[in-house]
Write a protein that holds these residues in place. Sequence first.
Motif, short mmCIF file in Angstrom:
data_model
loop_
_atom_site.label_atom_id
_atom_site.label_comp_id
_atom_site.label_asym_id
_atom_site.label_seq_id
_atom_site.Cartn_x
_atom_site.Cartn_y
_atom_site.Cartn_z
N LEU A 40 34.35 -35.79 55.30
CA LEU A 40 35.70 -35.75 55.87
C LEU A 40 36.28 -34.34 55.83
N LEU A 41 36.07 -33.64 54.72
CA LEU A 41 36.54 -32.26 54.61
C LEU A 41 35.85 -31.36 55.63
N GLN A 42 34.56 -31.57 55.84
CA GLN A 42 33.82 -30.79 56.82
C GLN A 42 34.34 -31.07 58.23
N MET A 43 34.65 -32.32 58.52
CA MET A 43 35.19 -32.66 59.85
C MET A 43 36.54 -31.99 60.07
N VAL A 44 37.41 -32.02 59.06
CA VAL A 44 38.74 -31.42 59.21
C VAL A 44 38.65 -29.91 59.38
N LEU A 45 37.84 -29.26 58.56
CA LEU A 45 37.73 -27.79 58.65
C LEU A 45 37.09 -27.36 59.97
N ASN A 46 36.07 -28.08 60.44
CA ASN A 46 35.46 -27.74 61.72
C ASN A 46 36.41 -28.03 62.88
N LEU A 47 37.24 -29.05 62.75
CA LEU A 47 38.23 -29.32 63.79
C LEU A 47 39.27 -28.21 63.85
N ILE A 48 39.68 -27.70 62.70
CA ILE A 48 40.62 -26.57 62.68
C ILE A 48 39.99 -25.33 63.31
N ALA A 49 38.72 -25.07 62.97
CA ALA A 49 38.02 -23.93 63.56
C ALA A 49 37.86 -24.10 65.07
N ALA A 50 37.62 -25.33 65.52
CA ALA A 50 37.50 -25.59 66.95
C ALA A 50 38.83 -25.33 67.66
N LEU A 51 39.93 -25.71 67.03
CA LEU A 51 41.24 -25.45 67.62
C LEU A 51 41.55 -23.96 67.69
N VAL A 52 41.13 -23.21 66.68
CA VAL A 52 41.33 -21.76 66.70
C VAL A 52 40.51 -21.13 67.82
N CYS A 53 39.27 -21.57 67.99
CA CYS A 53 38.42 -21.05 69.07
C CYS A 53 38.99 -21.44 70.43
N LEU A 54 39.50 -22.66 70.55
CA LEU A 54 40.12 -23.08 71.80
C LEU A 54 41.35 -22.25 72.12
N LEU A 55 42.15 -21.95 71.11
CA LEU A 55 43.32 -21.11 71.30
C LEU A 55 42.91 -19.70 71.75
N ALA A 56 41.85 -19.16 71.15
CA ALA A 56 41.37 -17.83 71.55
C ALA A 56 40.89 -17.85 73.00
N CYS A 57 40.16 -18.89 73.39
CA CYS A 57 39.71 -19.01 74.78
C CYS A 57 40.90 -19.13 75.73
N PHE A 58 41.90 -19.92 75.34
CA PHE A 58 43.08 -20.10 76.19
C PHE A 58 43.84 -18.80 76.37
#
Length: 122
Positions: A75-93
């Motif tokens: 669960l911790l891995q899912m949450v941290l990877n989801l946060i990293a995915a949102l940061v990468c999505l924000l950078a792409c946007f």
Amino acid sequence: QLMYFLLSALGLLACVLAVAFAAHHYLQMTKFTCDTILESCQCKLDTADPLSRTFIYQDAADCGSLTSMLNLYLLLQMVLNLIAALVCLLACFVMWKHRYQVFYVGVRFYPLTATEGQQQKV
């Protein structure tokens, strides 16, 4: 800028895949049936099937705490990877908006006082 966008998109893809695999393993862990045998914890998905895959955790005396700890880590891995995915999505946007959301009208507007001065000279 192109390299930054491509690396951010690649990071987004990797983080989404990591979330998907962690979620898959978490769902598998919730279906495990675990037994303690000779200082090891043996977990199976389907106890009725003799060919079912067996996961053996060596030197684990308490299967309950082991599976709960692994579930917490997933669960911790899912949450941290989801946060990293949102940061990468924000950078792409941000990079996409900076590159393609600039609109030029093609007409330059002059201040009103300059046009009044030109009309008086004529």
